[in-house]
Every structure is written in C-alpha cells, then in structure tokens.
Design a protein around this motif. Structure first.
Motif, PDB file in Angstrom:
ATOM      1  N   UNK A   2       0.873  -1.306  -0.109  1.00 36.44           N
ATOM      2  CA  UNK A   2       0.155  -0.081  -0.205  1.00 36.44           C
ATOM      3  C   UNK A   2       1.008   1.221   0.119  1.00 36.44           C
ATOM      4  N   UNK A   3       2.048   0.985   0.442  1.00 33.00           N
ATOM      5  CA  UNK A   3       3.062   2.385   0.787  1.00 33.00           C
ATOM      6  C   UNK A   3       3.801   2.205  -0.595  1.00 33.00           C
ATOM      7  N   UNK A   4       3.429   2.543  -1.714  1.00 34.19           N
ATOM      8  CA  UNK A   4       4.330   2.724  -2.999  1.00 34.19           C
ATOM      9  C   UNK A   4       5.650   3.711  -2.871  1.00 34.19           C
ATOM     10  N   UNK A   5       6.780   3.393  -3.424  1.00 30.15           N
ATOM     11  CA  UNK A   5       7.748   4.274  -3.145  1.00 30.15           C
ATOM     12  C   UNK A   5       8.819   3.552  -4.307  1.00 30.15           C
ATOM     13  N   UNK A   6       9.799   4.591  -4.704  1.00 25.88           N
ATOM     14  CA  UNK A   6      10.914   4.063  -5.428  1.00 25.88           C
ATOM     15  C   UNK A   6      12.364   4.557  -4.632  1.00 25.88           C
ATOM     16  N   UNK A   7      12.264   5.325  -3.350  1.00 25.43           N
ATOM     17  CA  UNK A   7      13.331   5.765  -2.539  1.00 25.43           C
ATOM     18  C   UNK A   7      12.973   5.140  -1.041  1.00 25.43           C
ATOM     19  N   UNK A   8      13.976   4.336  -0.594  1.00 25.56           N
ATOM     20  CA  UNK A   8      13.701   3.827   0.508  1.00 25.56           C
ATOM     21  C   UNK A   8      14.782   4.280   1.684  1.00 25.56           C
ATOM     22  N   UNK A   9      14.587   4.093   3.029  1.00 23.62           N
ATOM     23  CA  UNK A   9      15.474   4.641   4.232  1.00 23.62           C
ATOM     24  C   UNK A   9      16.619   3.613   4.093  1.00 23.62           C
ATOM     25  N   UNK A  10      17.726   3.749   4.960  1.00 24.21           N
ATOM     26  CA  UNK A  10      18.716   2.883   4.738  1.00 24.21           C
ATOM     27  C   UNK A  10      18.373   1.499   5.853  1.00 24.21           C
ATOM     28  N   UNK A  11      17.402   1.881   6.627  1.00 21.82           N
ATOM     29  CA  UNK A  11      17.150   0.580   7.434  1.00 21.82           C
ATOM     30  C   UNK A  11      15.642  -0.007   7.047  1.00 21.82           C
ATOM     31  N   UNK A  12      15.256   0.152   5.720  1.00 25.83           N
ATOM     32  CA  UNK A  12      14.180  -0.338   5.198  1.00 25.83           C
ATOM     33  C   UNK A  12      14.187  -1.839   4.609  1.00 25.83           C
ATOM     34  N   UNK A  13      13.219  -2.533   4.757  1.00 25.20           N
ATOM     35  CA  UNK A  13      13.072  -3.790   3.875  1.00 25.20           C
ATOM     36  C   UNK A  13      12.246  -3.489   2.708  1.00 25.20           C
ATOM     37  N   UNK A  14      12.877  -3.844   1.483  1.00 25.62           N
ATOM     38  CA  UNK A  14      12.624  -3.585   0.022  1.00 25.62           C
ATOM     39  C   UNK A  14      11.509  -4.764  -0.355  1.00 25.62           C
ATOM     40  N   UNK A  15      10.146  -4.097  -0.554  1.00 24.25           N
ATOM     41  CA  UNK A  15       9.203  -5.286  -1.041  1.00 24.25           C
ATOM     42  C   UNK A  15       9.095  -4.842  -2.508  1.00 24.25           C
ATOM     43  N   UNK A  16       8.928  -5.868  -3.201  1.00 27.75           N
ATOM     44  CA  UNK A  16       8.537  -5.792  -4.781  1.00 27.75           C
ATOM     45  C   UNK A  16       7.249  -6.502  -4.844  1.00 27.75           C
ATOM     46  N   UNK A  17       6.218  -5.886  -5.427  1.00 24.61           N
ATOM     47  CA  UNK A  17       5.009  -6.368  -5.595  1.00 24.61           C
ATOM     48  C   UNK A  17       4.713  -6.617  -6.998  1.00 24.61           C
ATOM     49  N   UNK A  18       4.107  -7.801  -7.387  1.00 22.23           N
ATOM     50  CA  UNK A  18       4.152  -8.330  -8.820  1.00 22.23           C
ATOM     51  C   UNK A  18       2.766  -8.464  -8.906  1.00 22.23           C
ATOM     52  N   UNK A  19       1.837  -8.085  -9.890  1.00 26.33           N
ATOM     53  CA  UNK A  19       0.568  -8.354 -10.140  1.00 26.33           C
ATOM     54  C   UNK A  19       0.579  -9.212 -11.509  1.00 26.33           C
ATOM     55  N   UNK A  20       0.387 -10.319 -11.152  1.00 29.14           N
ATOM     56  CA  UNK A  20       0.350 -11.736 -11.993  1.00 29.14           C
ATOM     57  C   UNK A  20      -1.036 -11.984 -12.455  1.00 29.14           C
ATOM     58  N   UNK A  21      -1.423 -11.881 -13.857  1.00 24.62           N
ATOM     59  CA  UNK A  21      -2.710 -12.313 -14.305  1.00 24.62           C
ATOM     60  C   UNK A  21      -2.423 -13.356 -15.256  1.00 24.62           C
TER      61      UNK A  21
END
Length: 134
Positions: free
Chosen positions: A43-62
């Motif tokens: 829900x919290x879309x971004x292309x910039x992360x903080x140094x302590x973040x977990x990177x999440x990649x969401x894939x909408x597969x159809x």
C-alpha cells in the motif's frame, strides 16, 4: 488397415491438441504491474527507501496457471562501497494469478545508492524496476 490409419490420425491429433493446450496455458501468464513498497501489503508505494528499510517488490500476475514461475533478481547497481551491478539475491516462486510479494532484508543499514529488482516470468526478463536508498 483403414482402421489403423484412423487410429493413428486420431492419436496424432490428440497429441497436437495437448501440446497446443500446454503452450497456450504457459503463454497466457502476464505481469500486469510491478511496484516497490515499504510495506508487505504493497500500500505504501515508493522508489526511495531509508537505509534501514525492507525492500518489497509487488508483482501483479494475471492469467497465470498455478505452475507459473516468477524470479526476482536484486542488484546493487551503483552503491557506495560495492562493485557495480552486484547481484545481492535471487528468489524463485511458483504461483497462479494474484499479487506476489518479494522482499529483501539486510541485517545492517543499506548503503546509499541505486538498486534494481528484475522480475522474470517463466525464465524471461519481464519487468526491471529501479529504486534507490537515500
């Protein structure tokens, strides 16, 4: 003799239809969208992360059969203290249609710089997504 030819013809036709059905089902899978987020729910879309973040990649597969293969390849493209285009991790996942979430964690802080996740669909690069850490 004629009966054998008919049986051979029917068997060949069935084999052809099965082959086409397998190819069709594999080719219908489609990645509709890929986005990065700061939360697992996407829900919290971004292309910039903080140094302590977990990177999440969401894939909408159809239109994907249950045996569709997705792979995420995480790369440090241009990052402080790392060689260029350093592959950080690869994750494979088999799924049908829906949202698939990949993530990448670090026990320490992420160095500032440019990163990328490449999403492969059934072994072929489909969607690369660039993001950064500031």
């Amino acid at each position: 003799m004629k009966k054998n030819r008919v049986q051979i013809l029917i068997a060949a036709l069935v084999l052809l239809l099965v082959t086409l059905a397998c190819e069709f089902s594999a080719s219908t899978a489609k990645i509709q969208e890929v986005w990065m987020s700061t939360d697992e729910a996407g829900e919290q879309r971004t292309t910039t992360f903080a140094p302590d973040a977990v990177f999440y990649a969401q894939v909408d597969l159809r239109n994907a059969p249950d045996d569709t293969n997705l792979k995420a390849v995480w790369t440090a493209v241009e990052v402080e203290g790392a060689e260029p285009n350093l592959v950080l991790a690869e994750t494979d996942f088999t799924s049908g249609s829906g949202t698939v979430t990949f993530n990448l964690k670090n026990d320490q802080l992420w160095p500032a710089g440019k990163y990328r996740v490449e999403i492969y669909l059934n072994g072929k690069l489909d969607k690369p997504v660039d993001f950064e850490v500031q």
